[in-house]
Design an enzyme around this catalytic site. Structure first.
Site, mmCIF file in Angstrom:
data_model
loop_
_atom_site.group_PDB
_atom_site.id
_atom_site.type_symbol
_atom_site.label_atom_id
_atom_site.label_comp_id
_atom_site.label_asym_id
_atom_site.label_seq_id
_atom_site.Cartn_x
_atom_site.Cartn_y
_atom_site.Cartn_z
ATOM 1 N N ASN A 127 -10.193 5.294 1.321
ATOM 2 C CA ASN A 127 -9.226 4.865 0.108
ATOM 3 C C ASN A 127 -9.484 6.130 -0.982
ATOM 4 O OD1 ASN A 127 -7.676 2.619 -0.002
ATOM 5 N ND2 ASN A 127 -9.251 1.187 0.470
ATOM 6 N N ASP A 172 -9.937 1.444 -4.726
ATOM 7 C CA ASP A 172 -8.838 1.329 -3.746
ATOM 8 C C ASP A 172 -8.116 2.794 -4.015
ATOM 9 O OD1 ASP A 172 -6.663 0.431 -2.071
ATOM 10 O OD2 ASP A 172 -7.765 -1.442 -1.884
ATOM 11 N N GLU A 221 0.849 -1.205 0.127
ATOM 12 C CA GLU A 221 0.097 0.007 -0.010
ATOM 13 C C GLU A 221 0.929 1.304 0.063
ATOM 14 O OE1 GLU A 221 -2.643 1.544 -0.359
ATOM 15 O OE2 GLU A 221 -4.188 0.145 -0.055
#
Length: 294
Positions: free
Chosen positions: A149, A200, A17
Site C-alpha cells: 500500500n 492504506d 480502491e
C-alpha cells in the site's frame, strides 16, 4: 480535524480502491476489488459506469494513448474505455491462485510499481514488482510483502513511498527518475505502530506532502516530506482505502472506501467515494507510453 466533504459517487463498494483522475477525459477511474469491477465516474454528473473483468482488479494506469491499463490478478490488461475492447498485456503471477494485485501506481521513468498480496491476507506471499515500458520487463523490488500500500512518488520523481500495511510503517527510498528503480535501500518515513494505525493508499501533493488513507479509523492524514504530521481529515467511513487528486485545478481530494463487513445501519456511506476541497493542489497522474502494437 473536521473538514467539509461531499459524496462524489454514491456507491457502496465492498472494497473500493485505486482511484485515478483522468484530466483528459475529466473522469475518475477506480476499482471495486471484491466485485471484480472497474468504475468510471463522471465528476460533473456523479454518474457511474461499471465494467466487470471476471477477476479481481485493483488499480488503473493512464497512458498517452486511448487505452488505460488495469492491474488484475492475472497481470496487466489494456482496456479502451470508449470501445470496451480489452487485451491481456502482461502476465504476472497468473498461475498463482492465492494472490491478486493490490495497491500499484505509475512511477517515474515510464514504469509501474505493481503490488501483489494474498487473496485471504495470507502473510508474506505478496511482492512489489517494477515493470518498465516499452520493453515490459519485470523486476522484483521487495518481498515478502503481506499487503502492499501507500505507493506514490515525489513531484521531482526522485523518491518513492510504499508500505506493508500490517507493519504500520510507511517507508521511503531514493529512486532513479529515469527508470523508477530504487537507488537506495528503504528507510522509515512514518511509524504508526504505536497508534496501531493501518496505512492504506497514499498520494503526494504539489508541495511533496503525503496524504495517507488510514484503514479502520476513518481518516486521511497528511505528512510533510520529512514525515512530520501536518493534519488529519475525518470522513464518515471507517475503512478508507486510497486518495487521489483531481478536478480542473487538482484541488479535489477523492477518497475511496470499503463496506465489507459493515452494515448500512452502522455506516450508511461506507463504500462511497468522497471529495474534499484542499488548499494545496495535487499533480496530474503520470502516463505510460506503451509499445507500438504489432
Amino acid at each position: 480535524m473536521t473538514q467539509q466533504y461531499t459524496v462524489a459517487f454514491q456507491v457502496r463498494d465492498e472494497l473500493g480502491e485505486g482511484p485515478v483522475f483522468d484530466d483528459r477525459r475529466n473522469c475518475l477511474f477506480w476499482c471495486d476489488i471484491n466485485s471484480w469491477s472497474l468504475h468510471i465516474g463522471d465528476i460533473k454528473t456523479g454518474a457511474v459506469r461499471s465494467i466487470g473483468f471476471g477477476e479481481p482488479v485493483s488499480a488503473v494506469f493512464l497512458t498517452e494513448g486511448s487505452e488505460i491499463l488495469i492491474a488484475a490478478a492475472s497481470g496487466l490488461i489494456a482496456f479502451n474505455p470508449e470501445t470496451g475492447k480489452r487485451r491481456p498485456l502482461l502476465s504476472l503471477e497468473e498461475n498463482n491462485p492465492l494472490t491478486r494485485a493490490n495497491d500499484s501506481r505509475t512511477a517515474p521513468g515510464n514504469a509501474i510499481w505493481f503490488g501483489t498480496m494474498g487473496r485471504n491476507l495470507e502473510p508474506d506471499i505478496g511482492a512489489y514488482y517494477h515493470i518498465s515500458f516499452p520493453d515490459m520487463k519485470v523486476k522484483d523490488l521487495f518481498r515478502p510483502i503481506t499487503v502492499p500500500n501507500a505507493t506514490c512518488f515525489s513531484p521531482d520523481g526522485k523518491r518513492a513511498y510504499f508500505c506493508d500495511t500490517f507493519t504500520h510503517r510507511i517507508m521511503k527510498c531514493q529512486i532513479d527518475p529515469q527508470t523508477g528503480l530504487p537507488a537506495t535501500p528503504p528507510e522509515l518515513f512514518v511509524d504508526l505502530s504505536e497508534e496501531g494505525i493501518n496505512p492504506d493508499g497514499a498520494i503526494i501533493d504539489s508541495e511533496g506532502r503525503l496524504w495517507n488513507a488510514q484503514w479502520g479509523c476513518g481518516k486521511i492524514s497528511c505528512y510533510d516530506s520529512e514525515g512530520t504530521f501536518v493534519k488529519a481529515i475525518k470522513l464518515p467511513a471507517s475503512k478508507l482505502t486510497c486518495p487521489c487528486f483531481g478536478g480542473p485545478d487538482f484541488k479535489t481530494l477523492f477518497v475511496t472506501s470499503a463496506s465489507e463487513q459493515i452494515s448500512v445501519e452502522e455506516e450508511p456511506l461506507a463504500g462511497a467515494v468522497f471529495a474534499i476541497t484542499v488548499d494545496v493542489p495535487g499533480l496530474a497522474e503520470r502516463r505510460i507510453t506503451l509499445p507500438i502494437a504489432s
